[in-house]
Enzyme design. Sequence first.
Site, short mmCIF file in Angstrom:
data_model
loop_
_atom_site.label_atom_id
_atom_site.label_comp_id
_atom_site.label_asym_id
_atom_site.label_seq_id
_atom_site.Cartn_x
_atom_site.Cartn_y
_atom_site.Cartn_z
N ASP A 67 -3.77 -19.31 -41.04
CA ASP A 67 -2.48 -19.48 -41.28
C ASP A 67 -2.02 -20.67 -40.23
O ASP A 67 -2.67 -21.24 -39.17
CB ASP A 67 -1.59 -18.65 -40.93
CG ASP A 67 -2.12 -17.66 -40.18
OD1 ASP A 67 -2.27 -18.02 -38.97
OD2 ASP A 67 -1.90 -16.15 -40.27
N ASN A 136 3.23 -4.35 -39.03
CA ASN A 136 3.72 -4.05 -40.49
C ASN A 136 2.52 -4.14 -41.58
O ASN A 136 2.98 -3.80 -42.71
CB ASN A 136 4.87 -5.01 -40.84
CG ASN A 136 4.58 -6.07 -40.94
OD1 ASN A 136 3.40 -6.59 -40.78
ND2 ASN A 136 5.56 -7.09 -41.13
N HIS A 138 0.56 -6.66 -41.92
CA HIS A 138 0.26 -8.06 -42.39
C HIS A 138 -1.19 -8.34 -42.22
O HIS A 138 -1.63 -8.29 -41.00
CB HIS A 138 1.22 -9.16 -42.30
CG HIS A 138 1.30 -9.50 -40.81
ND1 HIS A 138 2.53 -9.92 -40.28
CD2 HIS A 138 0.58 -10.10 -39.91
CE1 HIS A 138 2.38 -10.04 -38.84
NE2 HIS A 138 1.11 -10.31 -39.00
N GLU A 143 3.10 -10.82 -45.58
CA GLU A 143 4.05 -9.90 -45.44
C GLU A 143 4.08 -8.56 -46.40
O GLU A 143 3.83 -9.10 -47.52
CB GLU A 143 5.19 -10.28 -45.16
CG GLU A 143 5.30 -11.27 -44.04
CD GLU A 143 5.29 -10.81 -42.58
OE1 GLU A 143 4.95 -9.89 -42.37
OE2 GLU A 143 5.86 -11.62 -41.63
#
Length: 242
Positions: A67, A136, A138, A143
């Site tokens: 990313d 979370n 990811h 996400e």
Amino acid sequence: MNIITFDSDDKLNEAAANIIIGQIQTTPRAVIGLATGGTPVGIYKQIVNDYQRGMISFRDVTTFNLDEYVNLPINHPESYRSYMNSNLFDHIDLPASQCHIPDGNAADPAEECRKYDEAIELSGQVDLQLLGLGHNGHIGFNEPAHALIKGTHVVDLAQETLEANARFFDSIDDVPKQAITMGVGTILKAKKILLVVKGADKADIIKRALHGTITTDCPASLLQTHPNLIVLLDSAAAGKLA
């Protein structure tokens, strides 16, 4: 799934580096997927040390990063291009033309995503994908959501992700709100996945990811479906595993 726990950061970093180096020694023209963030820093340091000792060459390797932030200048100290240069690329013999990071400043982000997926396809299947894990759940910047996008795409970063990454910036207001990320489908196509997780603050999410329900609300849980997943944990991250 192969889960290994370590009682020291040094041992974990060495083990992860050895897996990556072993892949390249076995497959000199390997395609390696790379990650950023705090977790891989010690791993890359160990790889650089081994390179400087003459144990490995990256001349024929191709890399693809997961990313990059959107609209963050490429030379910004917190861009993932800067991160990779300072932690790895500037210290090894990997040709610049063979290391790939999404262009977060592309005039046409959708076209950049298409071209990135095309480049991965043309390079052949990723031999080894290195991953970290967000609080979370990811992976990359995929996400939690009702549905996940399989290919490279632009994503709006969750508030929890912005808060976690704020430590790298002067304030949370400076953290980019979007990123280009490799999709979960692309990640899962890798022949081998190496997931590295550190810290007691990840104990709950690693338990959910590895032993909980497979759901897009926890993208990392989809890793349970992969046939060749290696998980390296420090003792704190593994604290809630049975």
